[in-house]
Enzyme design. Structure first.
Site, PDB file in Angstrom:
ATOM      1  N   CYS A  86     -31.382  12.836 -33.836  1.00  0.00           N
ATOM      2  CA  CYS A  86     -31.738  13.069 -35.334  1.00  0.00           C
ATOM      3  C   CYS A  86     -31.542  14.427 -35.876  1.00  0.00           C
ATOM      4  CB  CYS A  86     -33.047  12.464 -35.294  1.00  0.00           C
ATOM      5  SG  CYS A  86     -33.590  11.903 -37.234  1.00  0.00           S
ATOM      6  N   HIS A 202     -33.732   7.253 -32.443  1.00  0.00           N
ATOM      7  CA  HIS A 202     -34.601   7.895 -31.507  1.00  0.00           C
ATOM      8  C   HIS A 202     -34.533   7.184 -30.140  1.00  0.00           C
ATOM      9  CE1 HIS A 202     -36.250  11.154 -33.801  1.00  0.00           C
ATOM     10  NE2 HIS A 202     -35.939  10.443 -34.898  1.00  0.00           N
ATOM     11  N   GLU A 204     -35.857   8.381 -27.176  1.00  0.00           N
ATOM     12  CA  GLU A 204     -37.027   8.759 -26.687  1.00  0.00           C
ATOM     13  C   GLU A 204     -38.179   8.114 -27.075  1.00  0.00           C
ATOM     14  OE1 GLU A 204     -35.757  10.166 -29.159  1.00  0.00           O
ATOM     15  OE2 GLU A 204     -37.226  11.271 -30.138  1.00  0.00           O
TER      16      GLU A 204
HETATM   17  N1  LIG Z   1     -36.771  12.636 -37.141  1.00  0.00           N
HETATM   18  C1  LIG Z   1     -35.861  13.463 -37.510  1.00  0.00           C
HETATM   19  O1  LIG Z   1     -35.479  14.260 -36.575  1.00  0.00           O
HETATM   20  C2  LIG Z   1     -35.726  13.696 -38.913  1.00  0.00           C
HETATM   21  C3  LIG Z   1     -34.615  14.763 -39.466  1.00  0.00           C
HETATM   22  C4  LIG Z   1     -34.602  15.258 -40.667  1.00  0.00           C
HETATM   23  N2  LIG Z   1     -35.859  16.171 -40.979  1.00  0.00           N
HETATM   24  C5  LIG Z   1     -34.535  14.150 -41.691  1.00  0.00           C
HETATM   25  O2  LIG Z   1     -35.410  13.936 -42.306  1.00  0.00           O
HETATM   26  O3  LIG Z   1     -33.425  13.744 -41.963  1.00  0.00           O
END
Ligand SMILES: NC(=O)CC[C@H](N)C(=O)O
Length: 225
Positions: A86, A202, A204
């Site tokens: 992400c 994600h 994890e």
């Molecule tokens: N969950 C995250 O890593 C979010 C990534 C980033 N802040 C976004 O909103 O795209």
């Protein structure tokens, strides 16, 4: 296998990754503050999700200048493993370790939901425990998760089999199953050598059986073989 989890100001999934690598898989794991530069004891560098530097300017655009990123680029250039999840994926594209960019979601909303993904390539170490065509569910939580690259780059990614995961339940991109507008429904890619992986979903957050979904754990497990 020793894991290093990089911590930027604003990272918020760093502990979740360490819980998987150390807590669930029993692997030594070191939290690495972004101002550090020493990765000599680390096999796998993980850049976790979050809001590094508050997402100011562009997600990942400031984090990429942190001292640890020079060492991460060296680590990657030595053929060692780097995973960006992400915000970590956004940092890797900003740092030039992966092609393309992550831009605002098609509908301009932050999306937080479980997304079905299809495994496209299981021929690299990271994904070798999955089957090609397998559909897994992983949480997504992002505002800038729309994968963008120019036509030539997209073509290269597809012909070099660098697309690892696509949103949706089919190997061929289905536009109606695309949550954020990513080109070719791309959810995760690797570099041509296959040692650097970036993905918006994600894994994890879908690893601990207590959470009711363990579709993500194989990604961390395969490296231990
Ligand atoms: N969950 C995250 O890593 C979010 C990534 C980033 N802040 C976004 O909103 O795209």
């Amino acid at each position: 296998m020793k894991f290093g989890v990089i911590v930027f100001p604003g990272s918020n999934c760093d502990r979740d990754v360490a819980w998987v690598t150390q807590g669930l898989l029993g692997q030594p794991t070191r939290m690495i503050w972004h101002e550090d530069t020493d990765l000599s004891d680390i096999d796998v560098v993980v850049i976790p999700g979050g809001f590094s530097y508050g997402d100011y300017l562009r997600c990942g655009a400031i984090a990429r200048f942190s001292p640890i990123m020079r060492s991460t680029i060296e680590h990657a250039n030595q053929g060692k493993f780097v995973l960006g999840i992400c915000n970590g994926f956004q940092v890797l594209t900003e740092a030039g370790l992966l092609p393309g960019a992550l831009v605002r979601n098609r509908d301009l909303h932050f999306i937080c939901e479980s997304a079905p993904l299809t495994v496209i390539n299981s021929n690299i170490p990271w994904t070798s425990e999955y089957q090609v065509g397998e559909v897994i569910n992983l949480p997504i939580a992002h505002g800038e998760g729309c994968y963008y690259a120019d036509e030539k780059t997209l073509e290269e990614l597809e012909t070099n089999h660098q697309v690892l995961f696509r949103y949706g339940t089919d190997k061929t991109p289905k536009p109606e199953e695309n949550p954020n507008g990513s080109l070719n429904n791309i959810a995760g890619i690797c570099n041509p050598q296959g040692n650097v992986l970036g993905m918006m979903p994600h894994p994890e957050r879908a690893s601990d059986p207590m959470l009711g979904n363990t579709d993500g754990i194989k990604l961390f497990k395969t490296l231990l073989r």
